[in-house]
Design an enzyme around this catalytic site. Structure first.
Site, PDB file in Angstrom:
ATOM      1  N   SER A   1      51.654  37.782  11.269  1.00  0.00           N
ATOM      2  CA  SER A   1      51.393  39.088  12.078  1.00  0.00           C
ATOM      3  C   SER A   1      50.762  40.457  11.310  1.00  0.00           C
ATOM      4  O   SER A   1      51.870  41.094  10.844  1.00  0.00           O
ATOM      5  CB  SER A   1      52.735  39.299  12.531  1.00  0.00           C
ATOM      6  OG  SER A   1      52.428  40.377  13.601  1.00  0.00           O
TER       7      SER A   1
ATOM      8  N   ARG B  45      61.688  27.855  13.422  1.00  0.00           N
ATOM      9  CA  ARG B  45      62.282  28.982  14.004  1.00  0.00           C
ATOM     10  C   ARG B  45      63.700  28.903  13.722  1.00  0.00           C
ATOM     11  O   ARG B  45      64.409  27.847  13.954  1.00  0.00           O
ATOM     12  CB  ARG B  45      62.170  28.953  15.643  1.00  0.00           C
ATOM     13  CG  ARG B  45      62.716  30.473  15.780  1.00  0.00           C
ATOM     14  CD  ARG B  45      61.583  30.165  17.349  1.00  0.00           C
ATOM     15  NE  ARG B  45      61.053  30.303  17.958  1.00  0.00           N
ATOM     16  CZ  ARG B  45      59.762  31.277  17.819  1.00  0.00           C
ATOM     17  NH1 ARG B  45      60.205  32.198  17.296  1.00  0.00           N
ATOM     18  NH2 ARG B  45      58.703  31.129  17.871  1.00  0.00           N
TER      19      ARG B  45
ATOM     20  N   ARG C  45      58.566  28.423   6.828  1.00  0.00           N
ATOM     21  CA  ARG C  45      57.644  27.770   7.975  1.00  0.00           C
ATOM     22  C   ARG C  45      56.136  27.494   8.075  1.00  0.00           C
ATOM     23  O   ARG C  45      55.348  26.531   8.349  1.00  0.00           O
ATOM     24  CB  ARG C  45      57.487  29.106   9.162  1.00  0.00           C
ATOM     25  CG  ARG C  45      56.872  28.803  10.010  1.00  0.00           C
ATOM     26  CD  ARG C  45      55.896  29.877  11.060  1.00  0.00           C
ATOM     27  NE  ARG C  45      57.292  30.172  12.129  1.00  0.00           N
ATOM     28  CZ  ARG C  45      57.105  30.861  13.435  1.00  0.00           C
ATOM     29  NH1 ARG C  45      55.990  31.602  13.384  1.00  0.00           N
ATOM     30  NH2 ARG C  45      58.419  31.104  13.672  1.00  0.00           N
TER      31      ARG C  45
ATOM     32  N   GLU D 174      51.537  30.919  14.406  1.00  0.00           N
ATOM     33  CA  GLU D 174      51.253  32.066  14.018  1.00  0.00           C
ATOM     34  C   GLU D 174      52.255  31.734  12.921  1.00  0.00           C
ATOM     35  O   GLU D 174      53.499  31.324  12.377  1.00  0.00           O
ATOM     36  CB  GLU D 174      51.983  33.138  15.039  1.00  0.00           C
ATOM     37  CG  GLU D 174      52.065  34.041  14.295  1.00  0.00           C
ATOM     38  CD  GLU D 174      53.043  35.473  15.322  1.00  0.00           C
ATOM     39  OE1 GLU D 174      53.512  36.509  14.567  1.00  0.00           O
ATOM     40  OE2 GLU D 174      53.207  35.159  16.181  1.00  0.00           O
TER      41      GLU D 174
ATOM     42  N   ARG E 234      67.609  36.256  11.856  1.00  0.00           N
ATOM     43  CA  ARG E 234      67.336  37.119  13.241  1.00  0.00           C
ATOM     44  C   ARG E 234      68.466  35.752  14.413  1.00  0.00           C
ATOM     45  O   ARG E 234      67.802  34.938  13.631  1.00  0.00           O
ATOM     46  CB  ARG E 234      65.570  36.398  13.144  1.00  0.00           C
ATOM     47  CG  ARG E 234      64.580  36.787  12.797  1.00  0.00           C
ATOM     48  CD  ARG E 234      63.267  37.253  12.844  1.00  0.00           C
ATOM     49  NE  ARG E 234      62.800  38.177  12.636  1.00  0.00           N
ATOM     50  CZ  ARG E 234      61.193  37.931  11.209  1.00  0.00           C
ATOM     51  NH1 ARG E 234      60.805  36.738  12.957  1.00  0.00           N
ATOM     52  NH2 ARG E 234      60.465  38.574  11.491  1.00  0.00           N
TER      53      ARG E 234
END
Length: 423
Positions: free
Chosen positions: A350, A273, A388, A347, A258
């Site tokens: 999801s 991230r 993460r 987070e 990403r």
């Protein structure tokens, strides 16, 4: 893609969805173009019918009438030559416009603009109260020689890193633990393609609006996936799945890529991230019946909670508000894990229901008990994403002497190690 008939009948629903999701969509332009397409299509079909009628009748006409019929047929053909390109252009524009319309949120989704408006549903575990000054995951990873951020940046740029030694083993352990947990719960594991065609990205709803987030291989017209959801759901594109074969439950292991355009601040430090990471995702393709979809959503959500509980990581579950829903999501629960260095739940999972949004785009259907062909429903959830998830593991299980205990559930995957000690 949304139901065109529903849009025509209830355009205000989609205007509200666009507004509440904060995803711009020109509904009036869609309706106008849709009306133009239908008018043009009717005229083109009538002219084609007329041309065919004239073509068949000319040979049967008396010689004195043939010339007039040929002239009329020529005029019809010329009219078609002018209208058919217009129809194709309007149809292409309509398709592009339809792809920008977000799916409708479920009635249970609270209104809100950001995660501050998410509704906390439950918590599990108690964040650790340290009796010494704890380190953050970057300090721990550096001191224990688990990662190299500097060389990652030197080789690939900012927000790339090397995981090494027990850090590499820990990531592989958590991924395999997630695969095994899901396998025991009925999800078929897959190693998926990480380069996909535009049809897969568009079909799953990541294009066109998310195009700037994807890494493109322009020479080959391929894109690096940001989640294995893309190849997993696309696995059944253009198929009619037998009812007896539903639901289909898959887990996908992949690297994910990403661009994270616009990310800044504390989210870009360390593992939180990054541009490249590894993830076990799981998806469901099922009958498009509300009760079945709800059950599958709760099953997906329970998998993430079970994994975190097995690791002994405090977490909470929140119902996402409208402003936090993506393009195709009708319902989303976020699972947030306590990260000591951030002093917050952040987070890590999801869980999303998308209804028939992706199935319409990818043409994934089934034949129901009455024999009617219908679009499937699709759902997805993170099983685990690394590095993460290494943040709460390293920070929660650190010890005063600088070592890190390995969660008991991961020890069999770590060659029996019980802790990671300074070299």
């Amino acid at each position: 893609m949304i139901d065109q008939r529903l849009l025509r009948e209830n355009p205000e629903l989609f205007k509200a969805a666009s507004r509440n999701k904060r995803i711009p969509a020109d509904i009036d332009a869609v309706l106008k173009t849709d009306a133009q397409v239908r008018t043009l299509k009717t005229e083109v079909e009538q002219l084609r019918g007329e041309r065919n009628r004239l073509s068949k009748s000319v040979s049967k006409l008396p010689p004195e009438e043939r010339q007039a019929a040929l002239a009329e047929s020529k005029a019809v053909g010329e009219r078609l030559e002018g209208l058919e390109p217009q129809l194709r252009e309007r149809e292409a524009r309509l398709e592009a416009l339809f792809l920008t319309i977000p799916n409708l949120p479920d009635a249970s989704v609270p209104l809100g603009d950001s995660d501050e408006h998410n509704v906390e549903l439950r918590k599990w575990g108690t964040p650790r109260d340290f009796d010494f000054t704890p380190k953050d995951h970057v300090e721990l990873a550096t001191a224990l020689d688990l990662a190299d951020f500097q060389r990652g940046g030197k080789v690939s740029g900012s927000r790339f890193l090397y995981l090494k030694n027990e850090g590499a083993l820990l990531e592989m352990a958590i991924l395999r633990f997630a695969v095994d947990l899901l396998y025991d719960r009925g999800y078929s594991p897959m190693i998926v393609p990480e380069l996909v065609r535009e049809t897969a990205m568009t079909g799953t709803g990541f294009f066109p609006l998310g195009r700037e987030e994807a890494y493109a291989i322009e020479k080959d017209d391929l894109y690096l996936v940001g989640t294995s959801e893309v190849p997993l759901v696309s696995f059944h594109m253009d198929e009619i799945i037998p009812l007896a074969d539903l639901p289909r439950r898959y887990s996908g292991v992949s690297s994910c890529y990403r661009r994270e355009a616009g990310a800044h601040g504390k989210d870009t430090r360390g593992f939180y991230r990054v541009h490249q990471f590894h993830k076990v995702e799981h998806v469901v393709i099922c009958e498009n019946e509300p009760e079945i979809v709800r059950e599958e959503h709760q099953r997906l959500l329970s998998n993430a909670e079970a994994l975190l509980q097995a690791l002994g990581l405090p977490h909470r579950v929140a119902l996402a508000c409208t402003g936090e829903l993506g393009m195709g999501q009708t319902l989303k629960h976020e699972v947030e894990t306590w990260m000591p260095s951030r002093a917050a739940y952040s987070e890590t999972h999801s869980c999303s229901t998308l209804g028939e949004f992706q199935a319409r785009r990818l043409n994934i259907r089934y034949r129901d008990a009455e024999g009617k062909v219908r679009y499937c429903a699709t759902l997805n959830n993170t099983a685990v994403a690394s590095p993460r998830v290494l943040i709460p593991i390293l920070e929660t299980y650190q010890q005063e002497d600088g070592s890190v205990r390995i969660p008991e559930a991961l020890q069999p995957y770590m060659r029996g190690m019980t802790e990671i000690r300074p070299k």
